[in-house]
Design a protein around this motif. Structure first.
Motif, PDB file in Angstrom:
ATOM      1  N   ARG A  33      30.116  27.182  40.344  1.00 30.42           N
ATOM      2  CA  ARG A  33      30.926  28.390  40.538  1.00 30.42           C
ATOM      3  C   ARG A  33      31.130  28.649  42.022  1.00 30.42           C
ATOM      4  N   GLU A  76      24.942  41.919  31.370  1.00 32.81           N
ATOM      5  CA  GLU A  76      24.390  41.004  32.361  1.00 32.81           C
ATOM      6  C   GLU A  76      22.870  41.083  32.377  1.00 32.81           C
ATOM      7  N   PHE A  86      38.031  46.793  32.920  1.00 33.06           N
ATOM      8  CA  PHE A  86      37.514  46.295  31.654  1.00 33.06           C
ATOM      9  C   PHE A  86      37.845  47.215  30.479  1.00 33.06           C
ATOM     10  N   PHE A 118      41.251  41.910  33.268  1.00 37.16           N
ATOM     11  CA  PHE A 118      40.135  42.755  33.688  1.00 37.16           C
ATOM     12  C   PHE A 118      40.290  43.163  35.142  1.00 37.16           C
ATOM     13  N   ILE A 139      34.062  42.829  38.797  1.00 36.09           N
ATOM     14  CA  ILE A 139      34.402  43.304  37.461  1.00 36.09           C
ATOM     15  C   ILE A 139      33.164  43.843  36.749  1.00 36.09           C
ATOM     16  N   ILE A 140      32.116  43.094  36.840  1.00 37.68           N
ATOM     17  CA  ILE A 140      30.902  43.466  36.112  1.00 37.68           C
ATOM     18  C   ILE A 140      30.280  44.743  36.655  1.00 37.68           C
ATOM     19  N   MET A 175      39.997  37.378  32.664  1.00 38.34           N
ATOM     20  CA  MET A 175      39.670  37.738  34.034  1.00 38.34           C
ATOM     21  C   MET A 175      40.865  38.402  34.716  1.00 38.34           C
ATOM     22  N   ARG A 225      32.790  41.854  25.633  1.00 39.58           N
ATOM     23  CA  ARG A 225      32.087  41.611  26.898  1.00 39.58           C
ATOM     24  C   ARG A 225      31.743  40.145  27.080  1.00 39.58           C
ATOM     25  N   ARG A 229      34.144  37.985  39.715  1.00 38.34           N
ATOM     26  CA  ARG A 229      33.423  38.244  38.487  1.00 38.34           C
ATOM     27  C   ARG A 229      32.425  39.381  38.693  1.00 38.34           C
ATOM     28  N   ASN A 230      31.761  39.341  39.814  1.00 39.38           N
ATOM     29  CA  ASN A 230      30.765  40.361  40.097  1.00 39.38           C
ATOM     30  C   ASN A 230      31.401  41.739  40.257  1.00 39.38           C
ATOM     31  N   LEU A 288      29.243  46.203  31.022  1.00 43.87           N
ATOM     32  CA  LEU A 288      29.101  44.826  31.486  1.00 43.87           C
ATOM     33  C   LEU A 288      27.807  44.629  32.253  1.00 43.87           C
ATOM     34  N   LEU A 337      33.012  37.284  29.651  1.00 39.64           N
ATOM     35  CA  LEU A 337      32.573  37.066  31.030  1.00 39.64           C
ATOM     36  C   LEU A 337      31.244  36.333  31.130  1.00 39.64           C
TER      37      LEU A 337
END
Lengths: 176, 176
Positions: free
Chosen positions: A82, A104, A9, A4, A93-94, A1, A36, A90-91, A100, A39
């Motif tokens: 969480r 997801e 990423f 990233f 990054i995705i 994390m 991937r 996290r969101n 990613l 995550l």
DNA sequence: CGCGGCGATGTCAGGCTATGTCATCACTGT
DNA sequence: ACAGTGATGACATAGCCTGACATCGCCGCG
């Protein structure tokens, strides 16, 4: 994390991750199927929560009741496990990376599939269960994306109920 | 498609595809962003059909009316451009491989996003449009998967209307 | 205590995907 | 004839991922 978030990423190499973790690249791939997957660790557990909620619902529950049950328990669990801040990072990054986002979507599809199976196990008709499974995930992910917004104060569960009501409105109007 | 159907997606190499096509590997990647993309060429055109259908709908159409319009035109177009047999083969290949399933989900998500944008352009509220966009794709893909079944005789458009009605039933029950 | 199994890790080799760079070649308009 | 343009080939290379084998620490057993 950390890596990233720092470099993005794509710019982060597996070698880099492994190095930071103090292991070899080969070891990394023994723990994660691919780059991937880092995550998305623990996604199966969330799946289990949804499935169990459906399995454990009262025997006389309607299909709609099962959906609400799954969403309530699932939403609450995610909230507990969480923090909103972590979910937000996290969101970020995705959503910044298409690969990613792809992954997801796959995870959500699997969740949907699991919910469908759980409904079928309770005697819900195949087609209905399939649609319902999709619906649950749709509501879940929509509420989730609103929940992590910085200015959002409402509960995840609350947002889910709102979303469900909105869909109800949309589809009711359409049949007229 | 030939190679994928023969050896499976993973077993076929880009070098193999390029060789069969009489070009170099490098040239392959000039035409397709990656190996998976081969199976999703022309996806943007389908997107455009949905978007145009919404943009071209009567000015007084309700949101629900826009959804139906998009689905009708989109479904009809796909039926015209792709035979059921071809769609079936393609589907076999995709469902047999997780990477391809992933990519398909991404494409559908993009379609959903495009529909949402088209709705917003017509003045539909952001949240409603988002949900509606998801809904359109949900109905579309569900109907599609039923349409390609060998024993299915119904029209794609017909199947879509059926799916929409089913969702309506589900969500109406839930609000009681 | 010594020993053998076992699980986790390291090491090495290699295939495949994907991209950057430069050269070539056909085509096109002037 | 000539320069520009776009498609392709040739080459090199980074990075992802896997297979095969060696190594090491831990644990139970005699």
């Amino acid at each position: 994390m950390e890596l990233f978030a720092e470099d993005g990423f794509e710019a982060t190499t597996v070698a880099g991750i492994a190095g930071r973790a103090g292991v070899t690249e080969r070891t990394f791939f023994r723990h994660f199927a691919d780059k991937r997957e880092v995550l998305f660790a623990g996604e199966e557990q969330l799946e289990a929560v949804f499935v169990d909620a459906i399995a454990d619902a009262p025997a006389d529950a309607s299909v709609a009741g099962l959906l609400v049950a799954a969403l309530d328990v699932g939403g609450r669990t995610l909230q507990d496990v969480r923090s909103r801040d972590l979910a937000h990072v996290r969101n970020e990054i995705i959503t910044a990376n298409e690969q990613l986002r792809e992954r997801e979507l796959l995870k959500l599809a699997k969740l949907s599939h699991a919910v469908t199976a759980a409904l079928v196990a309770r005697g819900v008709a195949e087609v209905t269960a399939c649609l319902a499974g999709e619906l649950v995930v749709l509501v879940f992910k929509t509420a989730l994306s609103r929940w992590i917004a910085p200015d959002e104060t409402r509960d995840l569960v609350e947002l889910q109920r709102e979303g469900l009501a909105a869909i109800s409105g949309l589809t009711r109007a359409e049949t007229v």
